[in-house]
Scaffold this active site. Structure first.
Site, mmCIF file in Angstrom:
data_model
loop_
_atom_site.group_PDB
_atom_site.id
_atom_site.type_symbol
_atom_site.label_atom_id
_atom_site.label_comp_id
_atom_site.label_asym_id
_atom_site.label_seq_id
_atom_site.Cartn_x
_atom_site.Cartn_y
_atom_site.Cartn_z
ATOM 1 N N GLU A 239 6.123 6.674 0.637
ATOM 2 C CA GLU A 239 4.991 6.124 1.385
ATOM 3 C C GLU A 239 4.897 6.729 2.796
ATOM 4 O O GLU A 239 4.215 6.183 3.667
ATOM 5 C CB GLU A 239 5.096 4.592 1.434
ATOM 6 C CG GLU A 239 4.863 3.987 0.053
ATOM 7 C CD GLU A 239 5.172 2.496 -0.022
ATOM 8 O OE1 GLU A 239 4.320 1.759 -0.537
ATOM 9 O OE2 GLU A 239 6.253 2.083 0.415
ATOM 10 N N HIS B 164 6.849 -0.963 7.155
ATOM 11 C CA HIS B 164 6.110 -1.353 5.948
ATOM 12 C C HIS B 164 7.037 -2.209 5.094
ATOM 13 O O HIS B 164 8.157 -1.791 4.773
ATOM 14 C CB HIS B 164 5.656 -0.122 5.164
ATOM 15 C CG HIS B 164 5.225 -0.458 3.761
ATOM 16 N ND1 HIS B 164 4.249 -1.394 3.504
ATOM 17 C CD2 HIS B 164 5.648 -0.019 2.554
ATOM 18 C CE1 HIS B 164 4.095 -1.506 2.183
ATOM 19 N NE2 HIS B 164 4.936 -0.686 1.595
ATOM 20 N N HIS C 81 7.167 -5.940 2.168
ATOM 21 C CA HIS C 81 6.456 -6.728 1.167
ATOM 22 C C HIS C 81 6.742 -8.211 1.415
ATOM 23 O O HIS C 81 7.360 -8.875 0.577
ATOM 24 C CB HIS C 81 6.888 -6.328 -0.240
ATOM 25 C CG HIS C 81 6.638 -4.877 -0.575
ATOM 26 N ND1 HIS C 81 7.161 -4.265 -1.679
ATOM 27 C CD2 HIS C 81 5.902 -3.926 0.059
ATOM 28 C CE1 HIS C 81 6.772 -2.997 -1.720
ATOM 29 N NE2 HIS C 81 6.004 -2.760 -0.668
ATOM 30 N N HIS D 56 0.055 -5.642 -2.464
ATOM 31 C CA HIS D 56 1.125 -4.694 -2.159
ATOM 32 C C HIS D 56 2.037 -5.196 -1.029
ATOM 33 O O HIS D 56 3.203 -5.473 -1.275
ATOM 34 C CB HIS D 56 0.468 -3.342 -1.818
ATOM 35 C CG HIS D 56 1.432 -2.276 -1.461
ATOM 36 N ND1 HIS D 56 1.042 -0.976 -1.235
ATOM 37 C CD2 HIS D 56 2.771 -2.288 -1.260
ATOM 38 C CE1 HIS D 56 2.098 -0.244 -0.948
ATOM 39 N NE2 HIS D 56 3.162 -1.019 -0.945
HETATM 40 ZN ZN LIG Z 1 5.186 -0.602 -0.474
#
Ligand SMILES: [Zn+2]
Length: 211
Positions: free
Chosen positions: A77, A96, A98, A159
């Site tokens: 990513e 980033h 979740h 996501h």
């Molecule tokens: Zn991710």
């Protein structure tokens, strides 16, 4: 490697452990980067458990994604990190993750409204939701960059979240605020109606944000 880079890599490992300990990521999920020069950043590797990361696992890359130091492969990513650093010179770190409740909100098609809590208005401002796309693509990265031109946090539909800051600690704090906001929204909705702050109160807080 310079002392600064040693220090930054140790901080990144600590933040990764905290992301795991707080339940913001599991397994090999999530990625973290810190910019050390206009076109150089440290980023977490792909396929590693972030709760068990070591400083030597991190990679030094440029804004094109080329690896300048490190053995592993950068996060798949990486494009979203690069897009954000390209768009905004004020960004020093990107996280980033979740986070479960904030992510669940996107699955249920709710928006995250910062106007529920004073801290969220001041720290985050608006939190855009970026429609779902294949996470590793350059197009998705561009969409995130565009959505976050003035935002410190965004939710990625079905996501997770992306938060940024001048420092890694700031990007991490913003993630905690995002998940707290989602928790409060969820609890309030479970109890009954959700009442945002009155517009005048939001305006006064926004003035604080731009002060
Ligand atoms: Zn991710």
């Amino acid at each position: 490697m310079s002392r600064l880079s040693d220090h930054i890599r140790r901080d990144m490992v600590l933040v990764c452990r905290r992301l795991y300990a707080r339940g913001f990521i599991v397994g090999t999920e999530g990625n973290v980067s810190v910019r050390v020069a206009p076109d150089r950043l440290w980023i977490t590797p792909t396929g590693y458990h972030k709760g068990r990361l070591r400083p030597k696992d991190l990679l030094l890359i440029d804004l094109e994604g080329h690896v300048h130091f490190g053995q592993a492969r950068p996060s798949s990513e990486t494009p979203m990190h690069l897009a954000l650093y390209h768009c905004r010179l004020d960004i020093g770190a990107v996280v980033h993750a979740h986070p479960p409740l904030a992510t669940a909100l996107t699955v249920a098609r709710y928006r995250l409204e910062a106007t529920l809590l004073p801290e969220a208005v001041v720290l985050l401002g608006e939190v855009p939701t970026v429609p779902y796309e294949m996470p590793t693509t350059a197009h998705f990265a561009q969409e995130i960059g565009a959505a976050m031109r003035h935002a410190q946090a965004a939710l990625l539909e079905n996501h997770g979240s992306v938060t940024v800051g001048a420092t890694l600690q700031e990007a991490f704090n913003n993630l905690e605020t995002v998940e707290r906001l989602a928790q409060i929204f969820y609890l309030a909705k479970t109890l009954g109606h959700v009442h945002p702050l009155p517009p005048a109160a939001v305006e006064a807080l926004q003035a604080l944000r731009h002060a």
